[in-house]
Every structure is written in structure tokens, then in C-alpha cells.
Design a protein around this motif. Structure first.
Motif, PDB file in Angstrom:
ATOM      1  N   ALA A 156       0.839  -1.204   0.000  1.00 27.82           N
ATOM      2  CA  ALA A 156       0.000   0.000   0.000  1.00 27.82           C
ATOM      3  C   ALA A 156       0.877   1.258   0.000  1.00 27.82           C
ATOM      4  O   ALA A 156       0.621   2.211  -0.739  1.00 27.82           O
ATOM      5  CB  ALA A 156      -0.929  -0.009   1.209  1.00 27.82           C
ATOM      6  N   LEU A 157       1.928   1.246   0.787  1.00 28.56           N
ATOM      7  CA  LEU A 157       2.775   2.434   0.909  1.00 28.56           C
ATOM      8  C   LEU A 157       3.622   2.672  -0.340  1.00 28.56           C
ATOM      9  O   LEU A 157       3.886   3.809  -0.718  1.00 28.56           O
ATOM     10  CB  LEU A 157       3.698   2.308   2.129  1.00 28.56           C
ATOM     11  N   SER A 158       4.060   1.588  -0.970  1.00 26.62           N
ATOM     12  CA  SER A 158       4.971   1.733  -2.109  1.00 26.62           C
ATOM     13  C   SER A 158       4.210   1.780  -3.424  1.00 26.62           C
ATOM     14  O   SER A 158       4.751   2.199  -4.448  1.00 26.62           O
ATOM     15  CB  SER A 158       5.963   0.559  -2.156  1.00 26.62           C
ATOM     16  N   GLY A 159       2.970   1.305  -3.415  1.00 23.86           N
ATOM     17  CA  GLY A 159       2.212   1.219  -4.664  1.00 23.86           C
ATOM     18  C   GLY A 159       2.749   0.133  -5.585  1.00 23.86           C
ATOM     19  O   GLY A 159       2.481   0.120  -6.773  1.00 23.86           O
ATOM     20  N   GLU A 160       3.548  -0.770  -5.046  1.00 29.32           N
ATOM     21  CA  GLU A 160       4.144  -1.824  -5.860  1.00 29.32           C
ATOM     22  C   GLU A 160       3.757  -3.184  -5.330  1.00 29.32           C
ATOM     23  O   GLU A 160       3.512  -3.334  -4.133  1.00 29.32           O
ATOM     24  CB  GLU A 160       5.670  -1.689  -5.833  1.00 29.32           C
ATOM     25  N   ARG A 161       3.746  -4.170  -6.221  1.00 30.66           N
ATOM     26  CA  ARG A 161       3.456  -5.532  -5.779  1.00 30.66           C
ATOM     27  C   ARG A 161       4.753  -6.266  -5.429  1.00 30.66           C
ATOM     28  O   ARG A 161       5.761  -6.142  -6.123  1.00 30.66           O
ATOM     29  CB  ARG A 161       2.729  -6.302  -6.891  1.00 30.66           C
ATOM     30  N   VAL A 162       4.694  -7.012  -4.359  1.00 31.73           N
ATOM     31  CA  VAL A 162       5.839  -7.813  -3.942  1.00 31.73           C
ATOM     32  C   VAL A 162       5.762  -9.147  -4.677  1.00 31.73           C
ATOM     33  O   VAL A 162       4.722  -9.799  -4.679  1.00 31.73           O
ATOM     34  CB  VAL A 162       5.764  -8.040  -2.412  1.00 31.73           C
ATOM     35  N   SER A 163       6.855  -9.535  -5.347  1.00 31.49           N
ATOM     36  CA  SER A 163       6.818 -10.807  -6.079  1.00 31.49           C
ATOM     37  C   SER A 163       7.458 -11.943  -5.306  1.00 31.49           C
ATOM     38  O   SER A 163       7.126 -13.103  -5.507  1.00 31.49           O
ATOM     39  CB  SER A 163       7.529 -10.646  -7.431  1.00 31.49           C
ATOM     40  N   ASN A 164       8.403 -11.626  -4.438  1.00 29.11           N
ATOM     41  CA  ASN A 164       9.124 -12.653  -3.686  1.00 29.11           C
ATOM     42  C   ASN A 164       9.205 -12.278  -2.209  1.00 29.11           C
ATOM     43  O   ASN A 164       9.287 -11.100  -1.879  1.00 29.11           O
ATOM     44  CB  ASN A 164      10.554 -12.781  -4.213  1.00 29.11           C
ATOM     45  N   LEU A 165       9.209 -13.282  -1.382  1.00 27.23           N
ATOM     46  CA  LEU A 165       9.302 -13.030   0.060  1.00 27.23           C
ATOM     47  C   LEU A 165      10.493 -13.773   0.645  1.00 27.23           C
ATOM     48  O   LEU A 165      10.716 -14.943   0.311  1.00 27.23           O
ATOM     49  CB  LEU A 165       8.066 -13.584   0.768  1.00 27.23           C
ATOM     50  N   VAL A 166      11.222 -13.108   1.512  1.00 23.47           N
ATOM     51  CA  VAL A 166      12.248 -13.822   2.276  1.00 23.47           C
ATOM     52  C   VAL A 166      11.999 -13.569   3.763  1.00 23.47           C
ATOM     53  O   VAL A 166      11.797 -12.429   4.183  1.00 23.47           O
ATOM     54  CB  VAL A 166      13.698 -13.410   1.886  1.00 23.47           C
ATOM     55  N   PHE A 167      11.999 -14.621   4.526  1.00 26.60           N
ATOM     56  CA  PHE A 167      11.821 -14.493   5.981  1.00 26.60           C
ATOM     57  C   PHE A 167      13.201 -14.355   6.609  1.00 26.60           C
ATOM     58  O   PHE A 167      13.749 -15.285   7.174  1.00 26.60           O
ATOM     59  CB  PHE A 167      11.045 -15.699   6.524  1.00 26.60           C
ATOM     60  N   MET A 168      13.763 -13.157   6.400  1.00 31.33           N
ATOM     61  CA  MET A 168      15.126 -12.894   6.883  1.00 31.33           C
ATOM     62  C   MET A 168      15.180 -11.618   7.702  1.00 31.33           C
ATOM     63  O   MET A 168      16.241 -11.045   7.909  1.00 31.33           O
ATOM     64  CB  MET A 168      16.094 -12.747   5.698  1.00 31.33           C
ATOM     65  N   GLY A 169      14.036 -11.123   8.110  1.00 31.02           N
ATOM     66  CA  GLY A 169      14.025  -9.935   8.951  1.00 31.02           C
ATOM     67  C   GLY A 169      14.293 -10.322  10.393  1.00 31.02           C
ATOM     68  O   GLY A 169      14.975 -11.309  10.674  1.00 31.02           O
ATOM     69  N   MET A 170      13.709  -9.551  11.287  1.00 33.86           N
ATOM     70  CA  MET A 170      13.977  -9.812  12.698  1.00 33.86           C
ATOM     71  C   MET A 170      13.311 -11.104  13.151  1.00 33.86           C
ATOM     72  O   MET A 170      12.180 -11.400  12.784  1.00 33.86           O
ATOM     73  CB  MET A 170      13.416  -8.645  13.500  1.00 33.86           C
TER      74      MET A 170
END
Ligand code: SAH
Ligand code: SF4
Length: 360
Positions: A156-170
Motif C-alpha cells: 500500500a505504501l509503495s504502490g508496488e506488488r511484492v513478487s518474492n518473500l524472504v523471511f530474513m528480517g527480525m
């Protein structure tokens, strides 16, 4: 769920369950698909906006569920670079998500690949010696709604679609396994966010039993293991989890995963000068990677304030990589300078809260 928000997040409910609840409450089950279409396709953020639903149903939804919209308190970076989002959750806890555009060098100029790195916990209990996320300890698990909410909010904030996810955050995703599973179902489902399983990577510090559990569930998600040491004496020095699950156990779980999923896994290996970057370490890494036919992703250490480790100089990195190449291991090295994505994990939160840091 925090007390301030007793209603369940609408981003935490799977279609089969929603249908069941609707029918129990006397509404037709097919309304479930309509509700989630508003949530995930049209991306509305209020039940009043679901104009094809009867008013009674909207009121019922409003009583039971809420849109727990993550509050961005800081965004760093711009459209063509890595963007870091710092979010405040309902209980005031801070987490971060990082949006990474495709590197033109790797994927071509007009690739629309966009990867989002998401968090799964507030803080981390595993205390790896090189990592900012664990410095303040662990506070709590993220709920499925807070995990899914990161994707929804960043889009919503970027107006872009995410194509890939990585669970590498906190956080350590496999230490929050149940909520991770619920979130993955919603992220992957066609009635949900709809990201293909092969475009989702779970990164773990090596929780062997949960790696086996993940292997047994049908979703073809990818696995990355934060190895960072290919000999027990080196690995346990920097990753306390290695005492619980030493390399032999971890590698057996990796073999199990590879055997069931029929896909290659990735070993993440941060190069830390004179800690794990000797040629002997490289030889050990060749052996371990070949054992499970893993790809290796080397990352020169990102300096974390307050930690003593140092990034090796480039010739030293090159020598390490040469050993991997000679050993016929598929290996890459990421050399973005400064505050790249790896620097993000847990670090943005600390940069933003110097006062809190000092107090800790
Ligand atoms: N807990 C999970 C996922 C989060 S950490 C795990 O450990 O895999 C995601 C990645 O960031 C891990 O590979 C981790 O080792 C790496 N990382 C943490 N601190 C880093 C630093 N200072 N420099 C480079 N990479 C780092
Ligand atoms: Fe936790 Fe992963 Fe950081 Fe280790 S590397 S402290 S497991 S987030």
C-alpha cells in the motif's frame, strides 16, 4: 494479540475458517470468498467499503474482525533502491520490513521482481554474536496478521506488488512455527496474497526439528540456512544454537528436507575476519555444502555498532571464494556496500532508538 485490539486481524483468517464462521453465524458460506476478494484483490481497509455485502454482514464482520494497519514510523530509501520500513505494532513494539528491487545486473533492466524481507518476531532469542536482532533479546512472536500485514502495508505504501518473500528480517521464523504456517497459507493461497511457494524463502539459524516439520508440509517453499560456520568449534562460538543442534544434526535435517522437497537449499555464510573466513573454514564449507548439494551465499559481514567483528578485506574474501570454486560448490558473494539489505536485519530498529539502546 494485544488488549488494545481484541478483535482478530482480518489478515489472519483463512478462507475455509471464515466460511465456517459465517455459516455458524447464519450467513451464506460463499460470502467468505467475497470478503477476502475485497481484502486481497481490492485491498480495502474497512468493512464499510465492501459494498456488495449486506449491512448486517458488514456489522458482523466489524464486531469480530479488524484491519490492524501497521503504522510506518520511518521509511528509508527510495524507489530504485532498497527501502526499509520501520513499523509500530498495536502494542508499541517495533519491527522492520525491507523491500529490495531486482538487481539489474542479475535480472535485467526491466525485471519486476521485488523481494520483501519480513520479520517474524519482536527481537530474537537466539543471540547470534554477529546479529543486531538478538541484541535486545526476544519480546514476542508476531501473529499471523502481523506477518501478512507487513506485505499488505508495504504494497500500500509503495504502490508496488511484492513478487518474492524472504523471511530474513527480525526473529527466527521456525521458532514461531505455528504462526508462520498460518501466515504462509494466506500468503500463498489464490484467495489470499497469492505469492507462489517457490518465491518464498524461509531462513533459519538451524532449528533441526522444525526443518523436518517444514519438509513434511506440502508447500514448496525454499529453505535457507544461516550456516556461518562449517565446523562445530567455529559455529558454536558465534551461534549458540549450534550447541543445541550441532552440525551433524542440522545437516541430517537438511538432507531430509532436500530428500522430501527435491529442491536445493541455500547456506548463508557471513564472512567475518579471522572468525570463520580462513582457508580451512572454506575447505570445511566445501565438504558440508557438497554433502547436501547446497548452494552457498557468502555475505561480507556488515558492521553492527557495539559488536567487535570486522569484515574481511576483498582479497581475503576472494581467496575464500576461490576455495569454494575449486571445490565445485555453487557459490555467490553479495558485495553491496554499506547499509544493504543484510545490514537491515534488526539494525534499523536500533538506529531509530538510540535512547532505548543506551538504557538497555
Ligand atoms: N533468524 C533467521 C532469519 C533472520 S536473520 C536466521 O538466522 O536465518 C537473516 C540473515 O541475516 C541471516 O543469514 C543472518 O545471519 C544475517 N545477518 C545477521 N546479522 C548480519 C550482519 N551483521 N551482517 C550480515 N548478515 C547478517
Ligand atoms: Fe536471531 Fe537469525 Fe539474528 Fe541469529 S541471525 S540472532 S537467529 S535473527
Amino acid at each position: 494479540m494485544s488488549d488494545a485490539n481484541p478483535r482478530e486481524s482480518i489478515h489472519a483468517i483463512a478462507l475455509p475458517k471464515l466460511r465456517e464462521l459465517l455459516v455458524e453465524a447464519g450467513h451464506p458460506g460463499y460470502r467468505g470468498a467475497q470478503v477476502l476478494e475485497w481484502v486481497y484483490e481490492k485491498r480495502v481497509d474497512a468493512f464499510e467499503m465492501m459494498t456488495n455485502l449486506p449491512a448486517g454482514l458488514r456489522a458482523w464482520l466489524n464486531d469480530r474482525f479488524a484491519f490492524h494497519i501497521l503504522e510506518p514510523i520511518r521509511v528509508q530509501g527510495s524507489k530504485d533502491t532498497t527501502r526499509k520500513f520501520l513499523f509500530r505494532l498495536g502494542d508499541g513494539a517495533l519491527i522492520e520490513s525491507v523491500l529490495i528491487p531486482a538487481s539489474p545486473a542479475l535480472y535485467g533492466e526491466d525485471s519486476d521482481r521485488r523481494t520483501l524481507c519480513v520479520s517474524t518476531q519482536v527481537g530474537c532469542a537466539y543471540g547470534c554474536k554477529f546479529c543486531a536482532s538478538g541484541l535486545d533479546g526476544w519480546s514476542r512472536n508476531l501473529t499471523p496478521g502481523e506477518i501478512v500485514g507487513q506485505i499488505i502495508r508495504v504494497e500500500a505504501l509503495s504502490g508496488e506488488r511484492v513478487s518474492n518473500l524472504v523471511f530474513m528480517g527480525m526473529g527466527e521464523p521456525l521458532a514461531n512455527y505455528k504462526n508462520l504456517r498460518s501466515a504462509l497459507e494466506i500468503l500463498n493461497a489464490p484467495w489470499g496474497v497469492g505469492i507462489g511457494a517457490r518465491r518464498i524463502t524461509i531462513s533459519t539459524s538451524g532449528l533441526a526439528p522444525q526443518i523436518r516439520e517444514l519438509a513434511e508440509q506440502p508447500m514448496q517453499v525454499r529453505l535457507a540456512v544461516s550456516l556461518h560456520g562449517a565446523r562445530d568449534e567455529v559455529r558454536q562460538q558465534i551461534m549458540p544454537v549450534n550447541r543445541k543442534y550441532p552440525l551433524s544434526e542440522l545437516l541430517a535435517a537438511c538432507e531430509y528436507y532436500v530428500g522430501l522437497k527435491k529442491q536445493r537449499i541455500t547456506f548463508e555464510y557471513i564472512l567475518i575476519r579471522e572468525v570463520n573466513d580462513t582457508l580451512e573454514d572454506a575447505e570445511a564449507l566445501v565438504e558440508v555444502a557438497r554433502k547436501v548439494d547446497a548452494k552457498v551465499n557468502c555475505i561480507p559481514y556488515n558492521v553492527v555498532e557495539g559488536l567487535a567483528w570486522v569484515r574481511p578485506e576483498e582479497p581475503r574474501q576472494d581467496a575464500f571464494m576461490a576455495v569454494l570454486k575449486r571445490g565445485k560448490v555453487t557459490a555467490t558473494i553479495r558485495r553491496e556496500k554499506g547499509h544493504d539489505i543484510e545490514a537491515a536485519c534488526g539494525q534499523l530498529r536500533r538506529q531509530t532508538l538510540p535512547v532505548q539502546n543506551a538504557a538497555n
